[in-house]
Design an enzyme around this catalytic site. Structure first.
Site, mmCIF file in Angstrom:
data_model
loop_
_atom_site.group_PDB
_atom_site.id
_atom_site.type_symbol
_atom_site.label_atom_id
_atom_site.label_comp_id
_atom_site.label_asym_id
_atom_site.label_seq_id
_atom_site.Cartn_x
_atom_site.Cartn_y
_atom_site.Cartn_z
ATOM 1 N N VAL A 11 -7.518 5.004 -2.698
ATOM 2 C CA VAL A 11 -6.522 6.056 -2.923
ATOM 3 C C VAL A 11 -7.170 7.434 -2.828
ATOM 4 O O VAL A 11 -6.677 8.316 -2.119
ATOM 5 C CB VAL A 11 -5.827 5.840 -4.294
ATOM 6 C CG1 VAL A 11 -4.981 7.051 -4.670
ATOM 7 C CG2 VAL A 11 -4.950 4.598 -4.242
ATOM 8 N N THR A 121 -3.155 4.474 -10.823
ATOM 9 C CA THR A 121 -2.061 3.746 -11.469
ATOM 10 C C THR A 121 -2.428 3.480 -12.930
ATOM 11 O O THR A 121 -3.452 2.862 -13.212
ATOM 12 C CB THR A 121 -1.819 2.410 -10.735
ATOM 13 O OG1 THR A 121 -1.558 2.709 -9.367
ATOM 14 C CG2 THR A 121 -0.644 1.648 -11.326
ATOM 15 N N PHE A 146 1.659 5.468 -3.129
ATOM 16 C CA PHE A 146 2.297 4.210 -2.739
ATOM 17 C C PHE A 146 1.696 3.611 -1.469
ATOM 18 O O PHE A 146 2.254 2.678 -0.896
ATOM 19 C CB PHE A 146 3.804 4.429 -2.555
ATOM 20 C CG PHE A 146 4.475 4.895 -3.824
ATOM 21 C CD1 PHE A 146 4.822 3.990 -4.814
ATOM 22 C CD2 PHE A 146 4.726 6.250 -4.042
ATOM 23 C CE1 PHE A 146 5.416 4.415 -6.001
ATOM 24 C CE2 PHE A 146 5.314 6.679 -5.220
ATOM 25 C CZ PHE A 146 5.657 5.767 -6.204
ATOM 26 N N LEU A 147 0.557 4.154 -1.029
ATOM 27 C CA LEU A 147 0.001 3.642 0.227
ATOM 28 C C LEU A 147 -0.539 2.230 0.061
ATOM 29 O O LEU A 147 -0.923 1.817 -1.041
ATOM 30 C CB LEU A 147 -1.091 4.573 0.762
ATOM 31 C CG LEU A 147 -2.347 4.854 -0.074
ATOM 32 C CD1 LEU A 147 -3.390 3.781 0.102
ATOM 33 C CD2 LEU A 147 -2.925 6.197 0.333
ATOM 34 N N PHE A 243 8.964 -7.544 2.295
ATOM 35 C CA PHE A 243 8.313 -8.213 1.157
ATOM 36 C C PHE A 243 9.051 -9.468 0.716
ATOM 37 O O PHE A 243 9.125 -9.795 -0.469
ATOM 38 C CB PHE A 243 8.084 -7.222 -0.006
ATOM 39 C CG PHE A 243 6.837 -6.421 0.218
ATOM 40 C CD1 PHE A 243 6.750 -5.543 1.285
ATOM 41 C CD2 PHE A 243 5.721 -6.576 -0.590
ATOM 42 C CE1 PHE A 243 5.579 -4.838 1.545
ATOM 43 C CE2 PHE A 243 4.543 -5.879 -0.339
ATOM 44 C CZ PHE A 243 4.490 -5.004 0.725
ATOM 45 N N GLY A 247 4.612 -17.534 1.364
ATOM 46 C CA GLY A 247 3.291 -17.933 1.829
ATOM 47 C C GLY A 247 2.428 -18.381 0.674
ATOM 48 O O GLY A 247 2.911 -19.002 -0.281
ATOM 49 N N GLY A 251 -2.143 -11.111 -3.345
ATOM 50 C CA GLY A 251 -3.442 -10.863 -3.966
ATOM 51 C C GLY A 251 -3.716 -9.374 -3.918
ATOM 52 O O GLY A 251 -2.787 -8.569 -3.869
ATOM 53 N N CYS A 254 -4.128 -4.551 -6.517
ATOM 54 C CA CYS A 254 -3.011 -3.858 -7.177
ATOM 55 C C CYS A 254 -2.016 -4.799 -7.847
ATOM 56 O O CYS A 254 -1.894 -4.795 -9.073
ATOM 57 C CB CYS A 254 -2.288 -2.975 -6.174
ATOM 58 S SG CYS A 254 -3.399 -1.784 -5.412
ATOM 59 N N LYS A 257 -3.125 -7.107 -10.922
ATOM 60 C CA LYS A 257 -3.572 -6.288 -12.058
ATOM 61 C C LYS A 257 -2.408 -5.444 -12.613
ATOM 62 O O LYS A 257 -2.201 -5.386 -13.831
ATOM 63 C CB LYS A 257 -4.701 -5.376 -11.562
ATOM 64 C CG LYS A 257 -5.066 -4.228 -12.447
ATOM 65 C CD LYS A 257 -6.247 -3.459 -11.878
ATOM 66 C CE LYS A 257 -5.881 -2.408 -10.866
ATOM 67 N NZ LYS A 257 -5.283 -1.188 -11.387
HETATM 68 C C1 UGA Z 1 0.449 -2.470 -2.839
HETATM 69 C C2 UGA Z 1 1.792 -1.740 -2.611
HETATM 70 O O1 UGA Z 1 2.469 -2.308 -1.494
HETATM 71 C C3 UGA Z 1 1.554 -0.246 -2.358
HETATM 72 O O2 UGA Z 1 2.809 0.429 -2.247
HETATM 73 C C4 UGA Z 1 0.763 0.330 -3.527
HETATM 74 O O3 UGA Z 1 0.467 1.714 -3.321
HETATM 75 C C5 UGA Z 1 -0.547 -0.442 -3.688
HETATM 76 O O4 UGA Z 1 -0.246 -1.839 -3.913
HETATM 77 C C6 UGA Z 1 -1.284 0.143 -4.865
HETATM 78 O O5 UGA Z 1 -0.746 0.103 -5.975
HETATM 79 O O6 UGA Z 1 -2.353 0.748 -4.680
HETATM 80 P P1 UGA Z 1 -1.514 -3.411 -1.242
HETATM 81 O O7 UGA Z 1 -1.979 -4.129 -2.452
HETATM 82 O O8 UGA Z 1 -2.481 -2.592 -0.474
HETATM 83 O O9 UGA Z 1 -0.304 -2.388 -1.642
HETATM 84 O O10 UGA Z 1 -0.919 -4.453 -0.222
HETATM 85 P P2 UGA Z 1 0.534 -5.058 0.111
HETATM 86 O O11 UGA Z 1 0.831 -4.787 1.531
HETATM 87 O O12 UGA Z 1 1.542 -4.614 -0.867
HETATM 88 O O13 UGA Z 1 0.276 -6.625 -0.059
HETATM 89 C C7 UGA Z 1 -0.048 -7.195 -1.314
HETATM 90 C C8 UGA Z 1 -0.114 -8.697 -1.207
HETATM 91 O O14 UGA Z 1 1.194 -9.252 -1.037
HETATM 92 C C9 UGA Z 1 -0.942 -9.222 -0.037
HETATM 93 O O15 UGA Z 1 -1.725 -10.315 -0.470
HETATM 94 C C10 UGA Z 1 0.100 -9.682 0.968
HETATM 95 O O16 UGA Z 1 -0.362 -10.698 1.813
HETATM 96 C C11 UGA Z 1 1.185 -10.197 0.036
HETATM 97 N N1 UGA Z 1 2.548 -10.220 0.637
HETATM 98 C C12 UGA Z 1 3.149 -9.080 1.036
HETATM 99 C C13 UGA Z 1 3.212 -11.445 0.742
HETATM 100 O O17 UGA Z 1 2.690 -12.511 0.375
HETATM 101 N N2 UGA Z 1 4.483 -11.456 1.262
HETATM 102 C C14 UGA Z 1 5.110 -10.321 1.657
HETATM 103 O O18 UGA Z 1 6.268 -10.410 2.109
HETATM 104 C C15 UGA Z 1 4.425 -9.114 1.553
#
Ligand code: UGA
Length: 422
Positions: A11, A121, A146-147, A243, A247, A251, A254, A257
Site C-alpha cells: 500500500v 487497515t 482499496f487496491l 468475486f 474455488g 488467501g 488482507c 486477517k
Molecule cells: C483485497 C481487496 O480486494 C482490496 O480491495 C483491498 O484493498 C486489499 O484486499 C487490502 O485490504 O489491502 P487482495 O488481497 O490483494 O485485495 O486480493 P483479491 O483480488 O481481493 O483476492 C483475494 C483472494 O480471494 C485471492 O486468494 C483470490 O484468489 C480469491 N478470490 C477472489 C476468489 O477465490 N474468488 C473470487 O471470485 C475472487
C-alpha cells in the site's frame, strides 16, 4: 504537494509511487535499510505489474525519494501517510504496534502543521486514538486504500471511490485537492465511518467468495454448475458479478486477517457476528474440499502430485496465507510427494515449504506426476497444452475452475473441479 509516506509495503509503495507519477513530491520512509537501499538502486522488492518501472522513473525524476530517517522524511511534508503493517495477534485482533511507533515518532519530530493520514487497515477508533496523541500538532484523516495486489497500479489510478474521513475542514480540503486529478467520486465521512467502510468492504468481498464456495458444494451434490449459477446470480445489479468465483478459497495478507480483526471488533462491542464466523469457516473448509477431490481420485500416499500455482492469486509473488501452501502441507501430511511450479512465487514459497521440488518450467514440473492440482488461476495455466499434460497424467483437479469440464472429459481426463462436477 509534499507528501511523506511511512511504510513501503504494497500500500505504501504503490501510494507513494503513484502520487509521484501524478506530480507530487514524495518521500517514502521505511525502517528496513536494505529495502530503502534496494529502491535507491532502482530495484523493487515487490513484484506487481507496472510498479517497478514507476519506482525507477519517478526516482530518476526526483519526484520520489527514500529514507530510513522519519525525522528527515516528515520535515517539509504537508501530508503524512501512515501505511505501516497491521498484522494479526494470536487472538485475531489487530496488532497496532507499528502504528503506535509511527505516531510516537511523528509526535516527537513534527514541527509544523501537517495532516496525518491513516491509510493502513485498522479497527474502528484507531484514528480517534491517533487524534488524541497528536492533538494541537496535526489534523488527522482516514483514507483507506482499496487496491489489490497484482493490479495495484491500475487500481490506484482507477478506484471506484475515494474515502476521506476527517472532522477537519483543512485536512479534507488538502486530501480532496491531492486526489482531484483522479476524477473519482469522493465520499467524505467522519473518522470512525471511514475505518468501518474499509473493514466492511473487505469482509463483504470475502463473504461473496465464501457464498460462491458454499453454493458450489451444493451444485456438486445436486448436479448443477456453479459457474452458470453465479453468472445468473451476478447479473442482478444489486449483487454484481465480481468475486463470485468458486474455488480453493481466498488467501492473501488482507481477507483472512481483516475478517478476523473485524470479528474481534464486533466481539469487543458485544455484537454477534456469527455471519462472519461462517465466512471464515467455509474458507477453511474449502481447502479440505479440494483435498477430498484429490483423494476421491487416488490414494495420495507415495504418489507424485504436481501443484500448479503457489501465489495466493495471479500476478503476484505473494504467498501469504495462500490456500495453495495450505493444500501442499496437507498433501505432504498424507504422504504425497509434491512438485510445484509458479511463474513468480517460488522464492517466497521456499520460505514456507519443505521437501517440495520446485520447477522453473510448468511442463517439467509435470514429469512423472500421478495427478495435477491447479491452485492459482495464473492466465498461463488456462492456455496450457492439454495434450502435454495428458502425456504425464490424465488426473487433473482444478481448484480454480480454469478449464472447461466438458472439454476435459471429452479429452479423456479424469477431471474434477469445484461446483461443476455434473
Ligand atoms: C483485497 C481487496 O480486494 C482490496 O480491495 C483491498 O484493498 C486489499 O484486499 C487490502 O485490504 O489491502 P487482495 O488481497 O490483494 O485485495 O486480493 P483479491 O483480488 O481481493 O483476492 C483475494 C483472494 O480471494 C485471492 O486468494 C483470490 O484468489 C480469491 N478470490 C477472489 C476468489 O477465490 N474468488 C473470487 O471470485 C475472487
Amino acid at each position: 504537494m509534499k507528501v511523506a509516506i511511512i511504510g513501503t509495503g504494497y500500500v505504501g509503495l504503490t501510494t507513494g509511487v503513484c502520487l509521484a507519477e501524478m506530480g507530487h513530491d514524495i518521500i517514502c520512509i521505511d525502517k528496513i535499510k536494505s529495502k530503502i537501499e534496494a529502491f535507491e538502486k532502482g530495484e523493487c522488492p515487490i513484484y506487481d505489474p507496472g510498479l517497478p518501472e514507476l519506482v525507477v522513473s519517478n526516482y530518476r525524476e526526483k519526484r520520489l525519494l527514500f529514507t530510513t530517517n522519519l525525522k528527515e522524511g516528515i520535515k517539509n511534508a504537508e501530508l503524512i501517510f501512515i501505511c505501516v503493517g497491521t498484522p494479526a495477534k494470536a487472538n485475531g485482533e489487530t496488532d497496532l504496534t507499528y502504528i503506535k511507533q509511527a505516531v510516537k515518532e511523528i509526535k516527537e519530530y513534527l514541527d509544523h502543521y501537517a495532516v496525518v493520514v491513516q491509510k493502513s487497515t485498522v479497527p474502528v477508533q484507531t484514528a480517534q486514538w491517533i487524534k488524541q496523541q497528536l492533538i494541537e500538532k496535526a489534523d488527522v484523516a482516514v483514507n483507506p486504500e482499496f487496491l489489490r495486489e497484482g493490479t495495484s497500479v491500475q487500481d490506484f489510478f482507477n478506484p471506484d471511490r475515494i474515502v476521506i474521513g476527517t472532522d477537519s475542514a483543512r485536512a479534507n480540503g488538502l486530501l480532496t485537492e491531492l486526489y482531484k486529478p483522479l476524477n473519482t467520486p469522493i465520499i467524505h465521512t467522519d473518522l470512525n465511518s471511514a475505518e468501518i467502510i474499509k473493514n466492511a468492504s473487505n469482509s463483504f468481498l470475502a463473504m461473496k467468495i465464501s457464498y460462491a464456495n458454499l453454493v458450489a458444494k451444493l451444485c456438486d451434490k445436486a448436479k448443477a454448475d456453479v459457474h452458470t449459477v453465479m453468472a445468473g446470480v451476478g447479473m442482478d445489479k444489486r449483487i454484481g458479478k465480481e468475486f463470485l468465483d468458486a474455488g480453493i478459497g481466498y488467501g492473501g495478507s488482507c481477507f483472512p486477517k481483516d475478517l478476523e480483526s473485524f470479528e474481534a471488533t464486533f466481539k469487543q462491542h458485544n455484537v454477534d457476528a456469527s455471519l462472519l464466523d461462517g465466512v471464515r469457516k467455509i474458507n477453511t473448509e474449502q481447502v479440505e474440499y479440494v483435498l477430498s477431490l484429490v483423494e476421491k481420485t487416488l490414494d495420495v500416499k507415495d504418489k507424485v502430485i504436481t501443484v500448479l500455482g503457489l501465489a495466493f492469486k495471479p500476478n503476484t509473488d505473494d504467498v501469504r496465507m495462500s490456500q495453495s501452501i495450505v493444500l501442499i502441507k496437507k498433501l505432504q501430511a498424507k504422504g504425497a510427494k509434491v512438485k510445484a511450479y509458479d511463474p513468480k512465487a517460488i522464492e517466497n514459497a521456499k520460505k514456507e515449504l519443505e521437501n517440495v521440488e520446485f520447477f522453473e518450467d510448468k511442463y517439467l514440473a509435470l514429469k512423472g506426476a500421478d495427478l495435477v492440482v491447479v491452485a492459482t488461476n495464473w492466465p498461463e495455466f488456462k492456455t496450457m497444452d492439454l495434450y502435454k499434460i495428458k502425456e504425464q497424467t490424465n488426473k487433473v483437479i482444478d481448484g480454480r475452475n480454469i478449464f472447461d469440464p466438458e472439454r476435459m472429459k471429452g479429452l479423456g481426463f479424469d477431471y474434477k473441479c469445484v461446483g461443476r462436477n455434473k
